[in-house]
Motif scaffolding. Structure first.
Motif: not given
Length: 472
Positions: A345-358, A339-343
């Motif tokens: 991963a979700e934060e890192q996924l959000k950062e990757y999403s913003v950078n990916l749109e740009k 559960i800790f590792m998934r949390q």
């Protein structure tokens, strides 16, 4: 638990099948051994009976030799010689029988086995059935003609029954100067045969040996009649030579074997209880008892195995439940870490999403510019391809036209040369034909030349050669 519970029935099944196969093998082995023992016992009994039959056959062979020797006695020849000379019984012929009577009496007295006389009576009868000599003057009277065998040549053993006892005789025909003249008959004591060759030495034995004379009569001494099996209880014809015949008497299983006595008209039949040969336990009964015992032992083994299997299963279930609790505790710890590792991963996924749109927007602009350049380049390539195709088409058409034109132009010169040569040749032919026609009027030519000239003239007329030369 699944592995253990799956293996236990398989192990029990394998163990059970192995035990069943082993017990079945033991049962079959025991049964076959009993059958072999029975066969051996029957063979031994048959062998013993055959030995007895051989001894009786040898005894009968000696009795035939006795009557043969008696038939060759000089005293008998003297009697028939005197009768041939015309002597009668009242005048001297009866005295000739004294020597014959002495020989028969001596035969009865001297032939013994362990003090027992073999012969009970010896008679000599002539070919008319008249009694000439009788060693037992008080003996029973018979229709003596029934004993004559004029067709016989050798000594034989005769077996008859007088309604009370068995009668065994050795008989031989007597021939005087090649003609049948009479018969010698010697009565053999059945008691002697039974006592010295057939009787069982063991008094306790229940074995009984019958003498079958072929008329369903049996001889048994008086001391055995009380415990002998009555002949009315089984048919002697059912007892085949070399085969064991079984029957029941008063609920007792009996066994009978027949062995022929060689060179005699009778055979020996040995009768005794089956238990004396095979024992009191039959193979089937032994097989049944052993099978029941094996089933009981196998059932007890299966019962014990089932109890042990249940104990093992309960112990295995307890160990498995404990192991599951430990596994659940370990899985809870692992689940918290996951559960800790998934949390994270979700934060890192959000950062990757913003950078990916740009990065997508920038990449889209670059792709649009590249697409415009590609469209212009494509239009230029299409135009170039069109022009190249037109050039190739024009070159192909010119080539296709030049090929036949060149062929025609290159062959016109040759055709012109051929034409000139043909025209010149035809003109010379025509001159030759004209000259030949002029000379045909005043000179003689062969028929073949004339025929050729006329043929050429005819061909020119048919082909209209003048028109062809002008047209060329």
């Amino acid at each position: 638990m699944k592995t253990l519970s799956g293996r236990m029935p398989l192990a029990l099944a394998v163990t059970g099948v192995t035990l069943v196969v082993f017990i079945g093998f033991l049962l079959i082995s025991i049964y076959l051994s009993q059958v072999d023992l029975q066969k051996t016992a029957i063979e031994r009994l048959m062998h013993d009976t055959e030995k007895t039959a051989t001894a009786v056959s040898y005894f009968c062979t000696e009795r035939r030799s006795d009557v043969k020797n008696l038939a060759m006695a000089r005293a008998i020849d003297i009697f028939f010689e005197n009768r041939a000379l015309g002597m009668t019984m009242d005048y001297g012929l009866r005295a000739s029988l004294v020597g014959v009577s002495d020989r028969t009496s001596r035969l009865v007295k001297e032939r013994k086995i362990s003090g027992d006389r073999i012969y009970t009576r010896v008679v000599f009868i002539d070919d008319g059935g008249r009694l000439l000599v009788d060693s037992d003057r008080k003996g029973r009277e018979y229709i003596w003609k029934s004993f004559l065998t004029p067709e016989g040549k050798d000594a034989t053993i005769i077996c008859r029954h007088n309604g009370k006892s068995l009668i065994i005789m050795a008989s031989i025909p007597y021939y005087f100067k090649g003609e049948y003249a009479g018969q010698i008959i010697a009565w053999i004591s059945p008691e002697v045969i039974y006592k010295h060759f057939i009787k069982i030495g063991d008094v306790s034995s229940k074995r009984v040996v019958y003498v079958d004379c072929g008329e369903d009569y049996f001889y048994l001494p008086a001391d055995l009649r009380s415990r002998a099996v009555s002949s009315a209880l089984f048919d002697p014809a059912d007892v085949k030579i070399g085969e064991a015949h079984s029957f029941k008497v008063a609920g007792v299983e009996m066994l009978a074997l027949r062995v022929p006595v060689e060179d005699t008209p009778f055979s020996l039949i040995t009768v005794l209880p089956v238990s004396d040969v095979f024992g009191h336990t039959s193979p089937w009964y032994l097989l049944l008892v052993t099978g029941v015992l094996a089933v009981v032992i196998l059932g007890g083994g299966v019962f014990v195995l089932r109890i042990n299997a249940r104990n093992l299963v309960l112990g295995a279930r307890f160990d498995e439940a404990k192991r599951r609790e430990e596994e659940i505790a370990e899985k809870n710890v692992l689940l918290e870490e996951e559960i800790f590792m998934r949390q994270r991963a979700e934060e890192q996924l959000k950062e990757y999403s913003v950078n990916l749109e740009k990065m997508v927007r920038e990449r889209t602009a670059k792709l649009e510019n590249a697409l415009n350049d590609l469209q212009e380049t494509q239009a230029q390539l299409v135009q170039s391809e069109k022009m190249a195709s037109v050039g190739q088409l024009a070159a192909g058409v010119a080539h296709e036209i030049n090929n036949p034109t060149g062929f025609v132009s290159s062959n016109l010169t040759t055709l012109s040369d051929y034409q000139s040569d043909i025209i010149t040749l035809i003109k010379e032919y025509r001159k030759l034909i004209a000259n030949l026609k002029e000379r045909m009027a005043g000179e003689e030519f062969s028929a073949s030349i004339l025929e050729q000239v006329y043929r050429i003239t005819s061909l020119e007329a048919d082909a209209d050669i003048d028109f062809i030369l002008d047209d060329i």
